[in-house]
Design an enzyme around this catalytic site. Structure first.
Site, PDB file in Angstrom:
ATOM      1  N   LYS A 291      44.021  23.352  98.393  1.00  0.00           N
ATOM      2  CA  LYS A 291      45.167  23.787  99.189  1.00  0.00           C
ATOM      3  C   LYS A 291      44.968  25.237  99.632  1.00  0.00           C
ATOM      4  O   LYS A 291      44.256  26.000  98.972  1.00  0.00           O
ATOM      5  CB  LYS A 291      46.455  23.712  98.358  1.00  0.00           C
ATOM      6  N   ARG A 365      49.663   9.793  94.211  1.00  0.00           N
ATOM      7  CA  ARG A 365      49.739   8.339  94.360  1.00  0.00           C
ATOM      8  C   ARG A 365      48.707   7.625  93.492  1.00  0.00           C
ATOM      9  O   ARG A 365      48.906   6.463  93.129  1.00  0.00           O
ATOM     10  CB  ARG A 365      49.589   7.960  95.829  1.00  0.00           C
TER      11      ARG A 365
END
Length: 516
Positions: A291, A365
Site C-alpha cells: 500500500k 477475502r
C-alpha cells in the site's frame, strides 16, 4: 509477547469500567447534570422540558426555564447551554436540545430520528461537562433511557492509554426515575461498541493476533458458565487445510490464530441459529502489493470485522440473550517478505477450490474464504460475516451505512430492522451473477481474488468471490470499510475508529432471540 499481552489485558479491563460503573466514592466528587429539552412543534422558540428537566425546574422554583428564556433563542437540536450554581448538588448543569419529540422512524433516513437526536445531544452534553473536569455526571433519560445511555457511553470514549496526559475519567448514571433496565441495556450496547473501538484504535504492535485472542478471552471470562473459547493454533489451521488463510499469514513473523467462540445462551437447544465471522487482519501492509505509506497506519484497524463480531458476542453474553451464537475470527498480519504471497501465486482453499492471487492486498477475502467453509460445519440457521474488505465500499457509500450483500431476503430484513433501531445503518448491495463471472473467469485457477475489470465494482466482485465459499441459504456479507473510521459524521462518536456496526449486530442477535 507476554508483557504486551498483560498490558493490553489490563488496559481493556480498565476500559470496561472506565466511564460507566458507579462507585460509592464518586458521590462526593464534583458532579454534573445533563438535561434535555424539546423544540416546539410550532414555528416558535418555545421549549418543552423532559420529565426529568421539569422535575429539576420545580425544585429550582422555575429558575431553569427562566434562564433558558433570557439566555438566547430557542435551544436547537444538538446545541447546549451550561448553567452554574443553580443546584446545590450539581455545580454545572448542561441543557441540551433534543429536536422535536414527535419525530420517529424516518422513511428516507432509515433510522429513528428521535433516538439519534437523543444519542447526539446527550453525548455532546457529557463531553462539555467532562471538559469542565467533572468526574461524575447524572443523565436525563429523555424518555428513552437506552438511547441516552448509548449517547453518554459512546460520547465519553477516548483512547489515550499511551499518552501521559489523559482525559478526565467520568462515571455516569441515570438521573431521576427513568427506565433503569433501558439505561443498563444502553450501557452494555455502548460498552460493546467501545471495546471494538479500543481494539481497532490500539497500535498493531500492541494488538497482535495472539494479544487480540487473549483480550477477547479475558473479556469473556465472567461468562465462562455459558461461553467456550478455542484459540486454534497454526498446527490446527494446517490440519483444517485452510490454505488460503495460511498463504496470507506466512508473510509475517507473528503466528496466525483462529479464534472460535461459542456462546450458549439457550443451552437446551443444540442448534446454532447464528454464526458470525469477522475478518481479523491485525495489520495490513498490502503484502507484496504494498500500500502507499499515506494512511497505512489506519490499517491497524483492518481487523474491525473481528473486533465488532467478538464485541457483539461479549455484549450478547452480558445481556444474557437467549440464543446460541458461534463466532469465528481468523487472525493474522498481511506483511511483505520472502515467504509472502506473490502476484500470480495459486493457493487452495479449505473446500478444494483454487485461487489465483493477483493482488496480495486483496487478502481479507482469502482468510474469510476458509473461515466461511469451516462455518458450514456447524449447520447454522444464518451466517453473517463482517469485514473491512474494500476501499470500493467506502467510495460507494462513504460512512453513511454498512454495505450488505446477501442471498436471503429474510436475513436482509432482520439486519435492516435492527439498524433502524440502532441508527447504525445498513444498505443492500447487488450480488449479481454479473460479478461472479468476473472472478470465475480466471487464467490459472478456479477463481481470481480480484475482478477481471480491476477496480470496477470492486466491493461487488469481492462479495461475489466470498459467495463461492457459501452454500448456506441465509448468508450476509457486511463490508464495513466505509464505516471503519469517524471524522465528524456521527456526532456521538469522536474522531477515530468507530467500532461500527457492533450495536446493529447485537440488536440483530436480540431480534433473532425474540423470534425463537
Amino acid at each position: 509477547m507476554r508483557l504486551l499481552s498483560g498490558a493490553v489485558l489490563r488496559a481493556t479491563m480498565r476500559h470496561r469500567c472506565r466511564y460507566f460503573s458507579v462507585a460509592q466514592n464518586n458521590w462526593n466528587a464534583r458532579k454534573g447534570l445533563v438535561l434535555g429539552v424539546y423544540e416546539s412543534e410550532e414555528e416558535d422558540d418555545s421549549l418543552h422540558l423532559t420529565e426529568s428537566a421539569a422535575g429539576v425546574n420545580r425544585v429550582l422554583s422555575g429558575k431553569l426555564t427562566e434562564l433558558l428564556k433570557i439566555s438566547g433563542p430557542g435551544l436547537k437540536k444538538g446545541k447546549s447551554r451550561i448553567f452554574y450554581g443553580l443546584h446545590e448538588d450539581f455545580p454545572c448543569i448542561a441543557v441540551v436540545g433534543l429536536g422535536r419529540n414527535s419525530l420517529g422512524v424516518c422513511g428516507t433516513e432509515y433510522w429513528d430520528t428521535c433516538k439519534e437526536n437523543i444519542r447526539a445531544a446527550i453525548a455532546g452534553g457529557c463531553r462539555v461537562l467532562q471538559n469542565h473536569v467533572l468526574t461524575h455526571i447524572e443523565v436525563d433519560g429523555c424518555n428513552d433511557s437506552q438511547s441516552a445511555a448509548e449517547g453518554a457511553v459512546l460520547g465519553l470514549f477516548t483512547y489515550d492509554d499511551l499518552k501521559t496526559k489523559k482525559k478526565t475519567r467520568v462515571t455516569t448514571q441515570l438521573h431521576g426515575s427513568g427506565c433503569v433496565s433501558g439505561w443498563e441495556k444502553g450501557v452494555l450496547y455502548g460498552e460493546g461498541q467501545n471495546l471494538a473501538r479500543y481494539l481497532m484504535e490500539a497500535p498493531a504492535n500492541h494488538v497482535t493476533p495472539s494479544v487480540f485472542a487473549d483480550t477477547i478471552t479475558n473479556r469473556l471470562a465472567p461468562y465462562a458458565d455459558h461461553v467456550i473459547v478455542h484459540k486454534r493454533s497454526q498446527e490446527w489451521i494446517e490440519e483444517q487445510q485452510m490454505g488460503a488463510f495460511l498463504s496470507v499469514s506466512k508473510g509475517s513473523e507473528e503466528p496466525p490464530v483462529f479464534l472460535e467462540l461459542h456462546y450458549n445462551g439457550c443451552p437446551d437447544n443444540a442448534q446454532c441459529p447464528l454464526l458470525l465471522v469477522g475478518k481479523g487482519i491485525t495489520f495490513d501492509s498490502g503484502g507484496i502489493s504494498l500500500k502507499p505509506p499515506s494512511g497505512m497506519d489506519a490499517m491497524r484497524a483492518d481487523m474491525g470485522g473481528a473486533a465488532t463480531v467478538c464485541s457483539a458476542i461479549i455484549t450478547a453474553a452480558a445481556l444474557n440473550l437467549p440464543i446460541n451464537i458461534i463466532g469465528l475470527a481468523p487472525l493474522c498480519e498481511n506483511m511483505p517478505s520472502g515467504k509472502a504471497n506473490k502476484p500470480g501465486d495459486v493457493v487452495t482453499a479449505k473446500n478444494g477450490k483454487t485461487i489465483q492471487v493477483d493482488n496480495t492486498d486483496a487478502e481479507g477475502r482469502l482468510i474469510l474464504a476458509d473461515a466461511l467453509c469451516y462455518a458450514h460445519s456447524f449447520n447454522p440457521r444464518a451466517i453473517v460475516n463482517a469485514a473491512t474488505l474494500t476501499g470500493a465500499m467506502d467510495v460507494a457509500l462513504g460512512s453513511a451505512a454498512t454495505g450488505v450483500f446477501t442471498n436471503s431476503d429474510w436475513l436482509w430484513e432482520q439486519l435492516h430492522k435492527a439498524s433502524v433501531v440502532t441508527g447504525d445503518r445498513v444498505w443492500r448491495m447487488p450480488l449479481f451473477q454479473h460479478y461472479t463471472r468476473q472472478v470465475t473467469d480466471c487464467q490459472l485457477a478456479d477463481l481470481n481474488n480480484v475482478g477481471k475489470y480491476s477496480r470496477s465494482g470492486g466491493a461487488c466482485t469481492a462479495a461475489a468471490f466470498l459467495r463461492e465459499f457459501v452454500t448456506a441459504p441465509h448468508w450476509a456479507h457486511l463490508d464495513i470499510a466505509g464505516v471503519m473510521t469517524n471524522k465528524d459524521e456521527v456526532p456521538y462518536l469522536k474522531k477515530g475508529m468507530s467500532g461500527r456496526p457492533t450495536r446493529t449486530l447485537v440488536e440483530f442477535a436480540a431480534g433473532l432471540a425474540n423470534q425463537a
